[in-house]
Design an enzyme around this catalytic site. Structure first.
Site, PDB file in Angstrom:
ATOM      1  N   GLY A  95       0.674  -1.289  -0.513  1.00  0.00           N
ATOM      2  CA  GLY A  95      -0.426  -0.148  -0.322  1.00  0.00           C
ATOM      3  C   GLY A  95       0.764   0.822   0.123  1.00  0.00           C
ATOM      4  N   ASP A 123      -9.035  -1.870  -6.629  1.00  0.00           N
ATOM      5  CA  ASP A 123      -8.296  -1.345  -5.320  1.00  0.00           C
ATOM      6  C   ASP A 123      -9.887  -0.786  -4.994  1.00  0.00           C
ATOM      7  OD1 ASP A 123      -7.850  -1.037  -3.106  1.00  0.00           O
ATOM      8  OD2 ASP A 123      -6.223   0.608  -3.837  1.00  0.00           O
TER       9      ASP A 123
HETATM   10  N1  LIG Z   1       7.769   9.282  -7.607  1.00  0.00           N
HETATM   11  C1  LIG Z   1       6.496   9.507  -6.401  1.00  0.00           C
HETATM   12  N2  LIG Z   1       7.467  11.051  -6.411  1.00  0.00           N
HETATM   13  C2  LIG Z   1       6.289  12.114  -6.076  1.00  0.00           C
HETATM   14  N3  LIG Z   1       5.106  11.774  -5.215  1.00  0.00           N
HETATM   15  C3  LIG Z   1       4.808   9.981  -5.544  1.00  0.00           C
HETATM   16  C4  LIG Z   1       5.418   9.082  -6.238  1.00  0.00           C
HETATM   17  N4  LIG Z   1       5.007   7.885  -6.743  1.00  0.00           N
HETATM   18  C5  LIG Z   1       3.400   8.405  -6.130  1.00  0.00           C
HETATM   19  N5  LIG Z   1       3.748   9.599  -5.592  1.00  0.00           N
HETATM   20  C6  LIG Z   1       2.591   9.532  -4.590  1.00  0.00           C
HETATM   21  O1  LIG Z   1       2.720   9.143  -3.578  1.00  0.00           O
HETATM   22  C7  LIG Z   1       1.314   9.111  -3.169  1.00  0.00           C
HETATM   23  C8  LIG Z   1       0.501   7.826  -3.005  1.00  0.00           C
HETATM   24  O2  LIG Z   1       1.146   6.989  -4.352  1.00  0.00           O
HETATM   25  P1  LIG Z   1      -0.772   5.652  -5.257  1.00  0.00           P
HETATM   26  O3  LIG Z   1      -2.040   6.463  -4.797  1.00  0.00           O
HETATM   27  O4  LIG Z   1      -0.160   6.398  -6.603  1.00  0.00           O
HETATM   28  O5  LIG Z   1       0.198   4.673  -4.524  1.00  0.00           O
HETATM   29  P2  LIG Z   1      -0.797   3.284  -4.304  1.00  0.00           P
HETATM   30  O6  LIG Z   1       0.011   2.158  -4.028  1.00  0.00           O
HETATM   31  O7  LIG Z   1      -1.494   3.445  -5.478  1.00  0.00           O
HETATM   32  O8  LIG Z   1      -1.287   3.719  -3.136  1.00  0.00           O
HETATM   33  P3  LIG Z   1      -2.971   2.996  -2.795  1.00  0.00           P
HETATM   34  O9  LIG Z   1      -2.128   1.821  -1.645  1.00  0.00           O
HETATM   35  O10 LIG Z   1      -2.974   3.549  -1.035  1.00  0.00           O
HETATM   36  O11 LIG Z   1      -3.667   2.526  -3.068  1.00  0.00           O
HETATM   37  C9  LIG Z   1       0.376   9.686  -3.730  1.00  0.00           C
HETATM   38  O12 LIG Z   1       0.245  10.985  -3.416  1.00  0.00           O
HETATM   39  C10 LIG Z   1       1.480  10.240  -5.312  1.00  0.00           C
HETATM   40  O13 LIG Z   1       1.141  11.403  -6.030  1.00  0.00           O
END
Ligand SMILES: Nc1ncnc2c1ncn2[C@@H]1O[C@H](COP(=O)(O)OP(=O)(O)OP(=O)(O)O)[C@@H](O)[C@H]1O
Length: 413
Positions: A95, A123
């Site tokens: 996550g 998800d």
């Molecule tokens: N390379 C990056 N640089 C800066 N911010 C990032 C980067 N990758 C992701 N983020 C930020 O981190 C946060 C979480 O990203 P994201 O929603 O894509 O993760 P996720 O793994 O899908 O989360 P979840 O498991 O909650 O669905 C978001 O605010 C996103 O903009």
């Protein structure tokens, strides 16, 4: 310093190399120098923050030989984009590591390279809408603006899909009230309940873990199978965190087997019913449509199972971040995916701190820590053979198509 140890150090440095070219250059220099001090100088000139040598495990001679095949550090997007045959990319991991951002950026990149694309979130805690800065919550395909080819996004609503399935199976009837009354009068009411409904209603009321995901996938298959969506050549899945996703991937097999058993039971019980019917001269009931529904679900599950395991049609991309906990989970995830025979080739290490131009001590320490974690990937038997792609931590939140395009151009090269 022994040559094995030197080679091991070189391998560790190469793991942090930012491109294949850099790795090759380092190897060339290494083969000329064969000297620890100059090797360290070379490593630092490439801006690697090398871990103290005592932290770097000595490699077996077999592992040392793998130096001759330097690791790719680009995603190999050319390969991913090639061909018009439909391909499915599933992005998953722990996550919050950036699965949604990576999935959405890949979908945007496919669309901008001529592939009509669908991006689907399985998800239950969706963030695709946030990522695209657009409302995608209706449970239907929504067009995404600002890309060169058609791009549609969908947030699966498992609760809604379950409700639809329940209505469909209830609406189709079971053994029929007449038969139930008859069996009730003989004190066999409980058996009649089981006979008629195969306990399907109960199954849907208190579903075993993962049934939602399976039904969601079955819903996805409706889109995938329908002629109307034939034009889409890339389907990108933004999956739920590891546990859910593993259940989702193993469920088609499980359900196929369980439904198979249920169908056998149904047939056995049906022959008992016919005996009752003939004794009491009741009319032969119509075909049990409910069992058809179950059989359809089973067939769909079998299709999903085969699709997930076909390397020409599906690839699971593991997304992680450079922390010990995330890498450990990714390693376990890859082990489970291998067990399920799901094709995996790429590992995205997201949110890697770029080298700091300032004298920010926190940034330097953090990056050093991340580099150490990246080195551990090289010695992880589950992850070492994957194509390692590093994605930098950027200083803005990634939201909306332009930001996703920017991110996609950094990751999917
Ligand atoms: N390379 C990056 N640089 C800066 N911010 C990032 C980067 N990758 C992701 N983020 C930020 O981190 C946060 C979480 O990203 P994201 O929603 O894509 O993760 P996720 O793994 O899908 O989360 P979840 O498991 O909650 O669905 C978001 O605010 C996103 O903009």
């Amino acid at each position: 310093m022994g040559s094995r140890r030197l080679a091991s150090f070189s391998l560790a440095c190469i793991s942090g190399a930012s491109s294949r070219k850099t790795s090759m250059a380092m190897l060339a220099l290494f083969s000329k120098s064969q000297n620890y001090t100059s090797l360290c100088r070379i490593a630092r000139s490439f801006e690697f923050v090398s871990a103290p040598l005592y932290r770097i495990p000595l490699k077996s001679p077999f592992q040392v030989r793998s130096i001759s095949t330097p690791r790719e550090t680009v995603a190999g997007f050319d390969e991913m984009v090639a061909g018009t045959q439909r391909k499915h990319y599933m992005l998953g991991g722990k996550g919050g590591v950036g699965k949604t951002s990576c999935a959405a950026s890949l979908a945007v990149k496919f669309a901008n390279h001529g592939h009509p694309t669908i991006v689907i979130s399985t998800d239950p805690a969706h963030s695709l809408s946030d990522s695209f800065a657009q409302d995608l919550s209706g449970g239907t395909l929504v067009p995404v603006e600002g890309v060169d080819s058609p791009l549609f996004a969908l947030e699966i609503n498992p609760e809604k899909a379950r409700e639809e399935f329940r209505t469909a199976s209830q609406g189709s009837g079971g053994s029929g009230d007449g038969m139930k009354d008859l069996m009730d009068s003989m004190g066999l009411g409980m058996l009649a309940d089981q006979l008629g409904e195969l306990k399907l209603g109960e199954l849907l009321d208190t579903p075993p873990p993962g049934l939602d995901e399976a039904i969601a996938i079955s819903k996805v298959m409706q889109f995938v199978e329908s002629q109307q969506y034939n034009m889409f050549t890339r389907i990108v899945f933004d999956t739920a965190p590891t546990g859910h996703t593993l259940r989702l991937l193993s469920l088609p097999d499980f359900l196929d087997a369980s439904i198979g058993k249920m169908m056998k039971l149904k047939k056995k019980l049906a022959s008992t019913t016919s005996a009752f019917k003939s004794v009491f001269g009741k009319e032969k009931k119509q075909q049990d449509v409910a069992s058809d529904k179950v059989e359809q679900l089973r067939e769909r599950m079998a299709k999903v199972r085969d699709l997930f395991r076909d390397p020409d049609a599906t690839e699971f991309v593991i997304v992680t971040i450079p922390t010990v906990m995330a890498i450990s989970e990714s390693s376990r995830l890859h082990a489970s995916l291998r067990k399920e025979c799901i094709p995996v080739q790429r590992l995205i290490v997201n949110q890697v701190l770029p080298p700091s131009a300032s004298d920010c001590k926190f940034c330097a320490m953090k990056r050093k820590d991340q580099m150490r974690v990246l080195e551990t990937i090289m010695s992880d038997p589950q992850l070492a053979n994957l194509r390692l792609v590093q994605a930098p931590l950027v200083d803005v939140e990634i939201r909306g198509v332009p930001a996703l395009k920017f991110m996609g151009d950094m990751i999917w090269k």
